[in-house]
Design a protein around this motif. Structure first.
Motif, mmCIF file in Angstrom:
data_model
loop_
_atom_site.group_PDB
_atom_site.id
_atom_site.type_symbol
_atom_site.label_atom_id
_atom_site.label_comp_id
_atom_site.label_asym_id
_atom_site.label_seq_id
_atom_site.Cartn_x
_atom_site.Cartn_y
_atom_site.Cartn_z
ATOM 1 N N THR A 148 38.397 48.624 35.996
ATOM 2 C CA THR A 148 39.834 48.013 34.844
ATOM 3 C C THR A 148 39.658 46.927 35.166
ATOM 4 O O THR A 148 39.859 45.865 33.364
ATOM 5 N N ILE A 149 39.741 46.164 36.270
ATOM 6 C CA ILE A 149 39.701 44.878 36.728
ATOM 7 C C ILE A 149 38.606 44.312 35.945
ATOM 8 O O ILE A 149 39.066 43.407 35.411
ATOM 9 N N LEU A 150 37.441 44.604 36.405
ATOM 10 C CA LEU A 150 35.813 44.326 35.553
ATOM 11 C C LEU A 150 36.193 43.717 34.524
ATOM 12 O O LEU A 150 35.134 42.638 33.287
ATOM 13 N N SER A 151 36.898 44.900 33.307
ATOM 14 C CA SER A 151 37.131 45.206 32.459
ATOM 15 C C SER A 151 37.655 44.452 31.431
ATOM 16 O O SER A 151 36.883 43.161 30.433
ATOM 17 N N GLN A 152 38.736 43.741 32.137
ATOM 18 C CA GLN A 152 40.073 42.859 31.984
ATOM 19 C C GLN A 152 39.065 41.303 31.736
ATOM 20 O O GLN A 152 39.268 40.468 30.777
ATOM 21 N N ILE A 186 29.870 41.243 45.077
ATOM 22 C CA ILE A 186 31.555 42.020 44.008
ATOM 23 C C ILE A 186 30.825 43.442 44.582
ATOM 24 O O ILE A 186 30.559 44.052 44.480
ATOM 25 N N THR A 187 31.908 43.794 44.863
ATOM 26 C CA THR A 187 31.798 45.698 45.707
ATOM 27 C C THR A 187 33.053 46.602 44.790
ATOM 28 O O THR A 187 33.997 45.610 43.899
ATOM 29 N N PHE A 188 32.858 46.753 43.586
ATOM 30 C CA PHE A 188 32.923 48.044 42.670
ATOM 31 C C PHE A 188 32.878 50.167 43.177
ATOM 32 O O PHE A 188 31.749 49.790 43.851
ATOM 33 N N GLY A 189 34.169 50.474 42.184
ATOM 34 C CA GLY A 189 33.962 51.594 42.543
ATOM 35 C C GLY A 189 35.285 52.371 42.448
ATOM 36 O O GLY A 189 36.562 51.481 41.426
ATOM 37 N N GLY A 190 34.957 53.939 41.912
ATOM 38 C CA GLY A 190 35.946 54.429 41.595
ATOM 39 C C GLY A 190 36.154 55.347 40.282
ATOM 40 O O GLY A 190 37.342 55.582 39.759
ATOM 41 N N ALA A 191 35.467 54.633 39.545
ATOM 42 C CA ALA A 191 35.424 54.924 38.062
ATOM 43 C C ALA A 191 34.065 54.759 37.228
ATOM 44 O O ALA A 191 33.559 54.137 37.934
ATOM 45 N N GLU A 238 26.168 43.962 33.258
ATOM 46 C CA GLU A 238 24.526 43.227 32.566
ATOM 47 C C GLU A 238 25.606 41.904 32.258
ATOM 48 O O GLU A 238 25.203 40.512 32.655
ATOM 49 N N MET A 239 27.240 41.923 32.072
ATOM 50 C CA MET A 239 27.703 41.198 31.064
ATOM 51 C C MET A 239 27.918 39.688 32.707
ATOM 52 O O MET A 239 27.903 38.996 32.548
ATOM 53 N N LEU A 240 28.575 41.078 33.763
ATOM 54 C CA LEU A 240 29.468 40.384 35.189
ATOM 55 C C LEU A 240 28.444 39.710 36.126
ATOM 56 O O LEU A 240 28.633 38.465 36.548
ATOM 57 N N SER A 241 26.706 40.279 35.509
ATOM 58 C CA SER A 241 26.606 39.580 36.338
ATOM 59 C C SER A 241 25.558 38.092 35.233
ATOM 60 O O SER A 241 25.273 37.198 36.152
ATOM 61 N N GLU A 242 25.647 37.774 34.557
ATOM 62 C CA GLU A 242 25.910 36.242 33.655
ATOM 63 C C GLU A 242 27.252 35.847 33.952
ATOM 64 O O GLU A 242 26.587 34.422 34.409
ATOM 65 N N LEU A 243 27.908 36.255 33.858
ATOM 66 C CA LEU A 243 29.638 35.432 34.653
ATOM 67 C C LEU A 243 28.810 35.110 36.159
ATOM 68 O O LEU A 243 29.442 34.125 36.062
ATOM 69 N N PHE A 244 28.674 36.383 36.943
ATOM 70 C CA PHE A 244 29.003 35.448 38.438
ATOM 71 C C PHE A 244 27.419 35.440 38.596
ATOM 72 O O PHE A 244 26.597 36.648 39.211
ATOM 73 N N LYS A 245 26.977 34.601 37.970
ATOM 74 C CA LYS A 245 24.858 34.194 38.000
ATOM 75 C C LYS A 245 24.535 34.007 39.593
ATOM 76 O O LYS A 245 23.370 34.894 40.172
ATOM 77 N N ASP A 246 25.430 33.785 40.797
ATOM 78 C CA ASP A 246 24.855 33.949 42.223
ATOM 79 C C ASP A 246 25.536 34.825 42.894
ATOM 80 O O ASP A 246 25.503 35.408 44.336
ATOM 81 N N ALA A 247 26.198 36.427 42.413
ATOM 82 C CA ALA A 247 26.896 37.051 43.212
ATOM 83 C C ALA A 247 26.031 38.987 43.469
ATOM 84 O O ALA A 247 25.485 38.770 41.707
ATOM 85 N N ALA A 248 26.100 39.421 43.988
ATOM 86 C CA ALA A 248 25.198 40.427 44.301
ATOM 87 C C ALA A 248 26.802 41.623 43.538
ATOM 88 O O ALA A 248 27.716 41.047 44.045
#
Length: 499
Positions: A256-260, A278-283, A291-301
């Protein structure tokens, strides 16, 4: 001081972490909250003084409720209770007074620590309590001058933490985790996720969550890192601003947070280069969004994880690797965590065969509080039946396929339909009810209640008003009044799942 990899200093119990860090690196920053830096020594001293106050109030080794906002107060209260030899029973601050009273009675809580007088004034009138505020920190620091740290009377295999999980309104349920459960699970998380000393971790999730307790708070304090606590109401701007301002290295979020964040138009205006993981889960979350997040946080796993409260809670995680091929895997098992898939016929699944996930690890709970029979149903020969469905590929990576249980996950928060149903059945004009999850674009899923009433004059507004009296806001379902409900072959009300 890295207490995970350098084992000259041993942590028997949870409070040893704070004690040793305050001794080895007293002036290092343990946390930032409301733009103020707190050192390990400061928090150790305030927690020490508070632990003395707890012992004065109720004695040593007592069960203590902790209900605070996401704040430094949670950190102080948590360690103070442990130093006093006690057991921490954290509460969701969104619970109603009625829900808190039921939980306190069920857990036999002798003392409540809180930090919002107006919100909890009805509760504290009927219970022993300690009001924790920034004003009181100095008093506890002075009090700690007479404190001598000694936890030799605390057994590492005794329960340290009671975490909420499924249960009815009349019969709440708490998972019991020992000191050893939590410490070993946190260490495994640190090693698997390649976390490092001096990492700055942003706390975005409620601090009473099992994940936040173990994989963020305890894990990063074992490393001697810094917790940056996102205070107040969440917004994408606030999250990204904190990352830029404090040069955040690691944070955990629910989809939910990542989508926002992805929906936030000004997201590209921030410097996010400090984020390495960035770790995430729960849903579930769509691969396209990742893939969009990977573009935004270019240096993050981007590391999807899996766990459950009964497992300590961490079970698997995608090992950090920038620009890793993105899929729906929740990763491989953490160190010392064993994972098997059991098919419906009771046999062990081969790679790619779907079945129920079973877990064995040092993090597995001691059991459900006062629920011996239910504990035996889910733990057999040390193996925990998770109630989750999935399969493992030939590389040992886990993929989720749904749930056997009826849990609804709203924005990463577990909601138990049976709890809502039990409460709403108290309404005298409700004849039958079934609560299920229904899809929601932002939150993933939300509770929905189909209700059979005995009086045609009853409206959904009446049901909603009753729900607000005894259920936390996030548990209140949308309502449908129906003439009848469907039944299964064995005469149970049939659930329509969204999964």
């Amino acid at each position: 001081m890295d207490l995970v990899h350098y084992t000259e200093q041993k942590c028997r119990v949870l409070s040893d972490i704070l004690f040793l860090q305050a001794k080895m690196q007293p002036n290092e920053c343990i946390a930032i909250w409301k733009q103020k830096n707190y050192t390990y020594q400061e928090i150790y001293r305030v927690a020490s003084g508070l632990s003395m106050k707890i012992e004065e109030k109720v004695g040593r080794k007592k069960r203590v409720g902790l209900i605070t906002s996401k704040s430094i107060d949670y950190l102080i209260g948590y360690f103070a209770i442990i130093m006093a030899g006690g057991q921490v029973v954290p509460f969701d601050q969104e619970l109603t007074a009625e829900e808190i009273s039921r939980e306190m009675e069920y857990c036999n809580i002798e003392l409540l620590i809180y930090n919002d007088y107006f919100k909890y004034k009805d509760i504290i009138q009927v219970a022993k309590s300690i009001y924790l505020t920034e004003v009181s920190y100095e008093l506890y620091e002075k009090k700690s001058l007479n404190y001598k740290y000694n936890t030799s009377d605390i057994n590492p295999d005794k329960v340290a933490l009671f975490l909420h999980t499924s249960g009815s309104i009349d019969k709440p349920k708490r998972v019991m985790l020992t000191h050893r459960n939590i410490i070993e699970n946190a260490k495994a998380h640190v090693i698997h996720m390649k976390l490092a000393p001096k990492d700055k971790v942003l706390i975005t999730l409620p601090m009473h969550f099992g994940y936040c307790n173990t994989a963020q708070m305890i894990a990063h304090l074992l490393l001697g890192g810094t917790l940056i606590i996102l205070d107040g109401i969440f917004s994408p701007h606030k999250l990204l601003n904190y990352i830029e301002k404090y040069r955040i290295n690691v944070f955990t979020a629910v989809p939910t947070i990542l989508s926002q964040v992805l929906a936030f138009k000004a997201r590209d205006k921030y410097d996010l280069t400090s984020v390495k993981q960035i770790t995430f889960g729960g849903a579930p979350i769509a691969v396209e969004k990742l893939e969009m997040l990977s573009e935004l946080f270019k240096d993050a796993a981007l590391c999807q994880t899996y766990g459950l409260t009964e497992a300590g809670p961490r079970v698997t995680g995608v090992i950090p690797q920038v620009n890793k091929k993105i899929d729906n895997s929740v990763g491989s098992a953490l160190p010392n965590v064993k994972l098997i898939i059991i098919k419906e016929d009771g046999t062990k699944a081969k790679p790619f065969e779907i079945g129920e996930i079973h877990v064995k690890s040092p993090g597995i709970m001691k059991g459900y509080y006062e629920r011996g029979e239910e504990t035996l149903q889910v733990i057999k020969d040390g193996w925990l039946s998770t109630g989750d469905l999935g399969y493992v590929n030939n590389l040992g990576e886990l993929f989720l396929n749904g749930r056997i249980k009826n849990i609804i996950i709203r924005g990463g928060i577990n909601i138990y339909p049976e709890e809502i149903e039990t409460y709403l059945m108290k309404y005298e004009k409700v004849k039958q009810i079934i609560v299920e999850g229904k899809p929601h674009e932002i939150l993933g899923e939300v509770p929905n209640a189909r209700v059979v009433v005995t009086d045609n004059s009853i409206t959904t507004k009446d049901l909603e008003r009753f729900a607000r009296k005894g259920l936390a806001k996030y548990k209140i379902p949308s309502f449908e009044i129906v003439e009848e409900l469907e039944y299964t072959y064995n005469k149970k009300i049939k659930r329509k799942t969204s999964k």
